[in-house]
Design a protein around this motif. Structure first.
Motif, PDB file in Angstrom:
ATOM      1  N   ARG A 142     -10.833 -23.590  19.480  1.00  0.00           N
ATOM      2  CA  ARG A 142     -11.467 -24.811  19.987  1.00  0.00           C
ATOM      3  C   ARG A 142     -12.008 -25.644  18.835  1.00  0.00           C
ATOM      4  O   ARG A 142     -11.874 -26.874  18.822  1.00  0.00           O
ATOM      5  N   GLY A 143     -12.598 -24.976  17.856  1.00  0.00           N
ATOM      6  CA  GLY A 143     -13.112 -25.682  16.696  1.00  0.00           C
ATOM      7  C   GLY A 143     -12.003 -26.357  15.911  1.00  0.00           C
ATOM      8  O   GLY A 143     -12.164 -27.477  15.414  1.00  0.00           O
ATOM      9  N   ARG A 144     -10.837 -25.697  15.836  1.00  0.00           N
ATOM     10  CA  ARG A 144      -9.695 -26.270  15.132  1.00  0.00           C
ATOM     11  C   ARG A 144      -9.191 -27.523  15.846  1.00  0.00           C
ATOM     12  O   ARG A 144      -8.791 -28.496  15.199  1.00  0.00           O
ATOM     13  N   GLU A 145      -9.223 -27.525  17.167  1.00  0.00           N
ATOM     14  CA  GLU A 145      -8.806 -28.704  17.935  1.00  0.00           C
ATOM     15  C   GLU A 145      -9.709 -29.902  17.605  1.00  0.00           C
ATOM     16  O   GLU A 145      -9.227 -31.023  17.391  1.00  0.00           O
ATOM     17  N   LEU A 146     -11.017 -29.637  17.583  1.00  0.00           N
ATOM     18  CA  LEU A 146     -11.949 -30.716  17.270  1.00  0.00           C
ATOM     19  C   LEU A 146     -11.801 -31.152  15.812  1.00  0.00           C
ATOM     20  O   LEU A 146     -11.916 -32.351  15.494  1.00  0.00           O
ATOM     21  N   TYR A 147     -11.542 -30.207  14.941  1.00  0.00           N
ATOM     22  CA  TYR A 147     -11.327 -30.528  13.527  1.00  0.00           C
ATOM     23  C   TYR A 147     -10.168 -31.513  13.381  1.00  0.00           C
ATOM     24  O   TYR A 147     -10.268 -32.520  12.675  1.00  0.00           O
ATOM     25  N   GLN A 148      -9.060 -31.234  14.023  1.00  0.00           N
ATOM     26  CA  GLN A 148      -7.890 -32.096  13.933  1.00  0.00           C
ATOM     27  C   GLN A 148      -8.154 -33.461  14.564  1.00  0.00           C
ATOM     28  O   GLN A 148      -7.644 -34.486  14.092  1.00  0.00           O
ATOM     29  N   GLN A 149      -8.952 -33.464  15.607  1.00  0.00           N
ATOM     30  CA  GLN A 149      -9.247 -34.710  16.303  1.00  0.00           C
ATOM     31  C   GLN A 149     -10.173 -35.610  15.492  1.00  0.00           C
ATOM     32  O   GLN A 149     -10.057 -36.841  15.548  1.00  0.00           O
ATOM     33  N   TYR A 150     -11.073 -35.004  14.724  1.00  0.00           N
ATOM     34  CA  TYR A 150     -12.101 -35.775  14.020  1.00  0.00           C
ATOM     35  C   TYR A 150     -12.020 -35.665  12.502  1.00  0.00           C
ATOM     36  O   TYR A 150     -12.948 -36.079  11.804  1.00  0.00           O
ATOM     37  N   GLN A 151     -10.923 -35.167  11.965  1.00  0.00           N
ATOM     38  CA  GLN A 151     -10.860 -34.961  10.518  1.00  0.00           C
ATOM     39  C   GLN A 151     -10.872 -36.273   9.730  1.00  0.00           C
ATOM     40  O   GLN A 151     -11.213 -36.278   8.541  1.00  0.00           O
ATOM     41  N   SER A 152     -10.530 -37.403  10.376  1.00  0.00           N
ATOM     42  CA  SER A 152     -10.587 -38.682   9.669  1.00  0.00           C
ATOM     43  C   SER A 152     -12.021 -39.059   9.297  1.00  0.00           C
ATOM     44  O   SER A 152     -12.239 -39.940   8.451  1.00  0.00           O
ATOM     45  N   LEU A 153     -12.996 -38.398   9.912  1.00  0.00           N
ATOM     46  CA  LEU A 153     -14.387 -38.636   9.516  1.00  0.00           C
ATOM     47  C   LEU A 153     -14.584 -38.342   8.035  1.00  0.00           C
ATOM     48  O   LEU A 153     -15.385 -39.005   7.362  1.00  0.00           O
ATOM     49  N   TRP A 154     -13.850 -37.354   7.561  1.00  0.00           N
ATOM     50  CA  TRP A 154     -13.978 -36.996   6.147  1.00  0.00           C
ATOM     51  C   TRP A 154     -13.431 -38.113   5.257  1.00  0.00           C
ATOM     52  O   TRP A 154     -13.974 -38.401   4.193  1.00  0.00           O
ATOM     53  N   ASP A 155     -12.341 -38.760   5.700  1.00  0.00           N
ATOM     54  CA  ASP A 155     -11.799 -39.890   4.938  1.00  0.00           C
ATOM     55  C   ASP A 155     -12.809 -41.028   4.877  1.00  0.00           C
ATOM     56  O   ASP A 155     -12.980 -41.660   3.828  1.00  0.00           O
ATOM     57  N   ILE A 156     -13.459 -41.302   5.992  1.00  0.00           N
ATOM     58  CA  ILE A 156     -14.466 -42.367   6.023  1.00  0.00           C
ATOM     59  C   ILE A 156     -15.613 -42.031   5.076  1.00  0.00           C
ATOM     60  O   ILE A 156     -16.082 -42.880   4.312  1.00  0.00           O
ATOM     61  N   HIS A 157     -16.052 -40.791   5.120  1.00  0.00           N
ATOM     62  CA  HIS A 157     -17.173 -40.341   4.305  1.00  0.00           C
ATOM     63  C   HIS A 157     -16.865 -40.344   2.811  1.00  0.00           C
ATOM     64  O   HIS A 157     -17.725 -40.689   1.995  1.00  0.00           O
TER      65      HIS A 157
END
Length: 241
Positions: A142-157
């Motif tokens: 489940r955590g991996r699903e959310l990671y893939q869904q929100y990983q662009s947050l790291w690009d923004i940061h």
């Protein structure tokens, strides 16, 4: 002694009234500023110089974004987490082998994103988004699903040289578009800086021609900022290919 003190007091009084009358009789000064093309002044050029100096471009008025303006919690996730909290989940999941349970969590989560990483991490454990495997914190399915869904947050940061806002940028995030917009803003700032130094160069050439040191400095600055404009424009062209 009394006579000397009296003479000194009288002299001071006379000087005071003389200076006051002199200042009152000075002609009014009108300064008209029309950029580098034309400088006019009827009396004192100091006012014009002060006007030029105070016209120095403010970077923040040209390039949007600020280190601490990195979130506003306006984006509502379906899962109920704040984006700045999910950024921490992405941080935990960025290494394939997992992070050690006592890993040092970056300070920017405290001072920039204003969260308590330990408290949020415990919440992730409780919600079965992360788990402890052989002493390392790893993402669950489940955590991996959310990671893939929100990983662009790291690009923004993690953008270098520019600042994004998690909540404003995430919904339509595209790295190229972000960089094109920011670099275009930067070009406008660099052009403004070149104009600023050009105007001061013209000032010294017209009103202080003997001050070649200042004139040469502003000439060098004009060249520098125009060179930077060309470099950034080249970067924009590469992004647009």
């Amino acid at each position: 002694m009394i006579f000397l003190l009296a003479m000194l007091a009288t002299t001071c009084v006379l000087l005071y009234f003389h200076n006051r009358n002199t200042q009152q009789n000075l002609p009014s000064v009108t300064i008209t500023y029309q950029g580098a093309e034309k400088f006019t002044s009827t009396d004192d050029n100091d006012g014009l110089y002060c006007k030029l100096i105070t016209n120095r471009p403010d970077y923040s008025l040209y390039v949007t974004g600020d280190y601490y303006d990195c979130y506003n919690d306006s984006f509502q996730t379906p899962e109920g987490y704040k984006l700045r909290e999910l950024l921490l989940l992405v941080w935990w999941g960025k290494t394939k082998k997992g992070r050690e349970i006592d890993a040092n969590i970056p300070k920017y989560f405290y001072d920039r994103y204003k969260i308590n990483p330990n408290k949020v991490t415990k919440m992730f454990f409780s919600d079965s988004l992360i788990e402890l495997v052989d002493g390392r914190v790893k993402l669950t399915d489940r955590g991996r699903e959310l990671y893939q869904q929100y990983q662009s947050l790291w690009d923004i940061h993690s953008q270098k040289g520019f600042y994004g806002n998690l909540d404003n940028d995430f919904p339509t995030w595209d790295t190229k578009t972000f960089l094109i917009v920011k670099n275009t803003q930067k070009v406008n700032y660099l052009k403004a800086m070149a104009r600023y130094h050009r105007d001061l160069l013209e000032y010294y050439r017209k009103y202080e021609p003997k001050n070649t040191e200042e004139a040469n400095y502003h000439q060098d600055q004009c060249t520098y900022y125009l060179d930077q404009v060309n470099l950034v424009n080249t970067a924009i062209d590469a992004l647009m290919e």
